[in-house]
Design an enzyme around this catalytic site. Structure first.
Site, PDB file in Angstrom:
ATOM      1  N   ASP A  36     -22.525  12.005 -21.927  1.00  0.00           N
ATOM      2  CA  ASP A  36     -22.872  12.488 -20.589  1.00  0.00           C
ATOM      3  C   ASP A  36     -21.831  13.442 -20.015  1.00  0.00           C
ATOM      4  OD1 ASP A  36     -25.389  11.819 -19.913  1.00  0.00           O
ATOM      5  OD2 ASP A  36     -24.874  10.377 -18.353  1.00  0.00           O
ATOM      6  N   ASP A  93     -29.668  -1.983 -15.865  1.00  0.00           N
ATOM      7  CA  ASP A  93     -30.062  -2.846 -16.969  1.00  0.00           C
ATOM      8  C   ASP A  93     -30.738  -4.116 -16.473  1.00  0.00           C
ATOM      9  OD1 ASP A  93     -27.682  -3.678 -15.816  1.00  0.00           O
ATOM     10  OD2 ASP A  93     -26.475  -3.260 -17.582  1.00  0.00           O
TER      11      ASP A  93
END
Length: 730
Positions: A140, A444
């Site tokens: 990223d 998550d």
């Protein structure tokens, strides 16, 4: 394949001693009710000193009661799994499903490239047909330093993978294997091992040299992939990059033994300042799409870049739960625990999570499965893509991308790039109904909850040899920041439509709904805890009694709750693998996290709900300076003499308040025995807080190293303590 497999691939055992535990929990509940009854029927009258302090104690104890009841959900009936991998070996390798492995990194400084590639090499070396493995690295930061490290790893893999196979190496992270902490397999040839270590160290040195330089050498620019990095690129402003470094379908992609290598792909999704990128969840969703046009394996494993594979059999373990013909049809994901290689002997910062791993996640499994914790997790691809569970659904375990002859690596890369743009998801279900869900720092957890609400169950597997090992924070500041992020994200979930009691109503068992709230309510624990460790102490200083007299029979339920709860916690901790000193360190960190991380997380979550702040994501540093690392190994708490963090000020102020109050209380106790009858509990409570804070006093007044408390923290905390002393208790 499934028609001829009639035996179970895994077994389930229930925890022993549950009847005894339920009797103990019942006795605790009775005692707690007596404490609350005493508290509610003995509130001082109007105008009496300490009336509101007493009411505050009642409110705090009511909260602790509610939270204790919620924690019982995971202790009621834990279950433990074991796999039968030898039965899985009856299946021909050609019949086994492909596995795509996602490794996410976001910052080459906080997450050094050398650390990332050790994780990558460990998952490339699984004991599994290599042509069925595809490893994807999401960067990223879009860093050419990370890409260079991965390019080096692709060359080293040709030597490393056959070495691991020949000598059954464990662990298969070269950094871990060659470190002093590892224990090389006795069958390894010393000469070959020395040669392999030399190759690895040379590669590591080249990577570190490039990282120190801050750019790759110009002679590499002509090599495939490096031309993607142009001047003006920044981590937040660059085009999508997809590079296939190893293509297992290419006959030339073989190791030194002539065996096919796993596919290895680098991806940096497009970043533009005007587009929100949704942090790790956005990276994972881009990986799901990119992998769908390259390998499209039916099973996906995701790991953090510092969480290397410690068990070469983990894929086969996970497949036992997916491929079991009787009980595997509704398994959506298999979660392994988070374990760490750098935990000190006595778990200085309470980061080992041994009770969570041994008890709480196993308890969640009995209600329908553990939560998704973001790493070390095997998913069905279809589940991540939003599929609802149906008894009629049949998984195609042989599914893979159909590649035409003209589909060269370049064509696949270009096709994949179009799926990694920052505008691809606009006006699509991605991040809502498909992929990992957006809008929360702990994406998550809400993703796992959504999967379970669609009818799938999850499985928790904690093998004797740990599946994955990572790097835990090695300073107090990093630990507190990490828990602040976790607690903030979890309370955001609780206060949103994703709350397990709302989203899971009618879809999940009540025990599982309660289990999610153990973590969802971490943050609200901050206020009653801070109250309980300051107000009784200050009341002691001012002569206000907040507990029954020692001579009163009402002392019994108070004493029983305090002693029994802590005694059980000690036994549970020791049984889970902690040491006695480790348990004491965990109690200290329990206190410090509640009065700082959880408090700040609570405040930030409320501000976000009210629209005054936005979601942020903080990367926990995976490295510390040499002096701090040495103190960590010696189990000396690290405060950083240059840091005047507000968290440290709050910790020091709480510690000093209790030290002042204990000193005054003991002086009074020595001269007035009747004082002890009325205030002994408050003196003991104050004494426990002081004992827990001994390292804080040492860091404030005695230590001279760079890990001590900053002078500014000492001055501010002394000032706040003086203010607290002057405040009246009403």
């Amino acid at each position: 394949m499934a028609e001829r497999r009639l035996v179970s691939l895994f077994g389930t055992e229930r925890a022993k001693g549950r009847t005894a535990y339920k009797l103990f929990a019942s006795s605790m509940l009775v005692s707690i009710c007596l404490v609350l009854f005493f508290r509610a029927t003995n509130i001082p009258g109007r105008g009496e000193q300490g009336r509101w302090a007493w009411v505050g104690m009642l409110a705090a104890e009511l909260w602790f009661t509610v939270y204790w009841i919620i924690t019982q959900s995971v202790r009621w009936n834990p279950i433990y799994r074991r796999t039968f991998k030898e039965r899985l070996s009856e299946i021909d390798d050609a019949e086994l499903p492909g596995v795509d492995i996602f490794v996410c990194t976001a910052d080459p400084v906080a997450e050094p490239p050398a650390l990332v590639i050790s994780t990558v090499l460990s998952v490339m070396a699984y004991d599994y047909p290599p042509e069925k493995l595809s490893v994807y690295v999401s960067d990223d930061a879009g860093s050419e330093l990370t890409f260079y490290a991965l390019w080096e790893a692709a060359q080293f893999a040709r030597h490393w993978l056959p070495f691991c196979r020949r000598h059954k190496v464990e662990p298969r992270s070269p950094a871990a294997y060659f470190s002093s902490r590892s224990h090389p397999c006795d069958t390894s040839n010393n000469t070959e091992r020395s040669y392999m270590k030399k190759l690895y160290k040379e590669m590591e040195s080249r990577i570190d040299a490039v990282v120190m330089l801050g750019r790759v050498h110009e002679d590499l620019r002509a090599r495939k992939g490096f031309s993607e990095w142009k001047s003006g690129m920044t981590p937040r402003n660059h085009q999508p990059i997809v590079q296939i470094l190893i293509d297992s379908s290419d006959k030339s992609s073989v190791d030194d033994d002539g065996t096919a290598l796993p596919t290895l792909v680098y991806m940096a999704r497009e970043k533009r300042p005007q587009h929100h990128h949704n942090f790790k969840a956005g990276a994972m969703n881009a990986l799901i799409r990119v992998s769908s046009v390259i390998s499209n394996s039916p099973v996906i494993l995701n790991v953090d870049c510092d969480m290397y594979s410690n068990n070469a059999e983990s894929i086969r373990d996970a497949l036992c739960f997916f491929l079991d013909e009787e009980k595997g049809h509704d398994t959506g994901f298999v979660q392994f625990p988070q374990n760490f290689e750098n935990i000190t002997k006595n778990d200085l910062y309470g980061n080992a999570f041994k009770v969570i791993n041994a008890v709480e996640l196993a308890g969640l499994d009995s209600w329908g499965g553990p939560l998704y914790i973001g790493t070390g997790c095997f998913h069905r691809r279809e589940v991540l893509c939003g599929r609802k569970y149906s008894k009629d659904y049949k998984e195609d375990w042989k599914r893979e991308t159909e590649r035409k002859k003209e589909d060269t690596g370049f064509i696949l890369e270009e096709r994949a790039k179009s799926l990694a743009t920052c505008t691809y998801e606009h006006n699509t279900p991605w991040g809502k109904e498909i992929g990992l869900q957006y809008g929360c720092p702990v994406e998550d957890v809400i993703t796992g909850l959504a999967i379970q609400c669609r009818g799938w169950r999850s499985v928790y597997f904690n093998p004797p040899r740990k599946g994955f090992l990572g790097v835990a924070p090695s300073t107090l500041a990093d630990t507190l920041v990490q828990h602040k992020r976790w607690s903030e994200g979890n309370i955001q979930i609780f206060l949103s439509k994703y709350c397990s009691f709302l989203q899971g109503h009618g879809k999940l068992k009540l025990g599982l709904q309660m289990g999610y709230c153990i973590y969802g309510l971490w943050a609200p624990n901050s206020i009653p805890t801070l109250y309980y460790v300051t107000i009784p102490s200050l009341s002691l200083l001012k002569g206000i009694s907040l507990f029954p007299k020692v001579s009163s029979p009402w002392i019994i339920p108070f004493a029983y709750v305090a002693i029994a709860k802590n005694a059980y916690g000690l036994v549970e901790s020791l049984a889970s693998g902690d040491t006695l000193i480790g348990w004491w360190n965990i109690q200290r960190m329990w206190l410090l996290k509640r009065i700082t991380s959880y408090l700040y997380g609570m405040v930030d979550a409320i501000l976000m709900v009210m629209g005054f702040s936005k979601t942020a994501f903080t990367i926990t540093a995976k490295v510390a300076d040499a002096d701090a690392s040495k103190r960590y190994e010696q189990e000396i708490m690290e405060f950083g003499s240059s840091s005047s963090s507000p968290m440290f000020v709050l910790i020091a102020t709480t510690a000093l308040i209790n030290l002042l109050c204990l000193t005054a209380g003991l002086q009074r106790l020595i001269t007035d025995w009747d004082f002890g009858d009325q205030f002994l509990i408050q003196v003991l409570l104050c004494g426990v807080v002081v004992a827990l804070n001994l390292p804080i006093y040492e860091a404030l007044f005695l230590r001279k190293d760079n890990g001590r408390m900053a002078p500014a923290v000492a001055y501010l905390s002394l000032g706040f303590t003086a203010v607290a002393y002057l405040l009246p208790i009403v």
